[in-house]
Motif scaffolding. Sequence first.
Motif, PDB file in Angstrom:
ATOM      1  N   ASP A 148      48.232 -18.278  15.322  1.00 31.92           N
ATOM      2  CA  ASP A 148      46.973 -17.603  15.034  1.00 31.92           C
ATOM      3  C   ASP A 148      45.808 -18.472  15.497  1.00 31.92           C
ATOM      4  N   THR A 149      44.582 -18.068  15.175  1.00 33.16           N
ATOM      5  CA  THR A 149      43.404 -18.822  15.612  1.00 33.16           C
ATOM      6  C   THR A 149      43.386 -20.229  15.023  1.00 33.16           C
ATOM      7  N   GLU A 198      32.539 -20.485  17.770  1.00 33.35           N
ATOM      8  CA  GLU A 198      33.652 -19.710  17.216  1.00 33.35           C
ATOM      9  C   GLU A 198      33.977 -18.480  18.066  1.00 33.35           C
ATOM     10  N   GLU A 199      32.985 -17.959  18.775  1.00 24.56           N
ATOM     11  CA  GLU A 199      33.247 -16.805  19.633  1.00 24.56           C
ATOM     12  C   GLU A 199      34.235 -17.165  20.745  1.00 24.56           C
ATOM     13  N   TRP A 226      37.738 -17.014  19.196  1.00 17.74           N
ATOM     14  CA  TRP A 226      38.201 -15.638  19.035  1.00 17.74           C
ATOM     15  C   TRP A 226      38.518 -15.004  20.385  1.00 17.74           C
ATOM     16  N   TYR A 227      37.736 -15.374  21.397  1.00 18.55           N
ATOM     17  CA  TYR A 227      37.998 -14.837  22.737  1.00 18.55           C
ATOM     18  C   TYR A 227      39.358 -15.310  23.250  1.00 18.55           C
ATOM     19  N   GLU A 242      41.859 -16.213  21.572  1.00 20.91           N
ATOM     20  CA  GLU A 242      42.907 -15.549  20.792  1.00 20.91           C
ATOM     21  C   GLU A 242      43.187 -14.168  21.363  1.00 20.91           C
ATOM     22  N   GLY A 243      42.144 -13.492  21.800  1.00 17.74           N
ATOM     23  CA  GLY A 243      42.299 -12.140  22.301  1.00 17.74           C
ATOM     24  C   GLY A 243      42.948 -12.051  23.671  1.00 17.74           C
TER      25      GLY A 243
END
Length: 211
Positions: free
Chosen positions: A146-147, A162-163, A166-167, A169-170
């Motif tokens: 996970d992240t 943090e963006e 999340w990027y 991770e995607g």
Amino acid sequence: SLKVIQSSSTTVSAPGSHQSMYLSLPSRHTHPTNTNRVSGYEEPQSLTQLVILQQLTTFLRSGKYTGDIDGTPSKIVHVGHSFGSFISNALIATTPHLSDAAILTGIAYAGLASGTFVEAFALRIATLQAPGKWPGRDNEYLTWADTAANAAAFFIGGSYDEEVLWYTEGVKQPIAAAELISIGSELILPIRALDFTKPVMVCPPASHLFD
């Protein structure tokens, strides 16, 4: 003129161009009972990626590249990051005449598969972690949990947006088990570039495991 070949996935780019060419060549070994499933264990794909990079470089150097890059370059510089650095390193080790310089970032020669990294990464079987996201992959392909696992392995606390986390991770992709256990092995991917006498810049991780 100067052409730059960047390896992360296999990317070719040129100054003044906003276009890149991406090539994908899967391992010739597939799952024994399903030809649509690519095995992540039988053969490290790093050798395939090396051949792709060698061919792209040869095409560019000979002026046979037919994309949006015109002419024959006077010099070619290979720029890699992380896994791409190992591929670029292997190129100058095995075919030193193809490159005029190399920039290798995010590369760790020692302790690549250390227990600390593997524990931080918290690897899981990709098809179980995200069912349906990566069709055609068998259970020999892995991904981080996970992240939090991604941050523990690759990011320094308080020093990233943090963006970005999340990027990543995607858009993450599965890792072949054979790749993880063989990268850095001279028997699989030669990296001792003893015959390469041109400029090389190595940018190892400054204060963290990798990046």
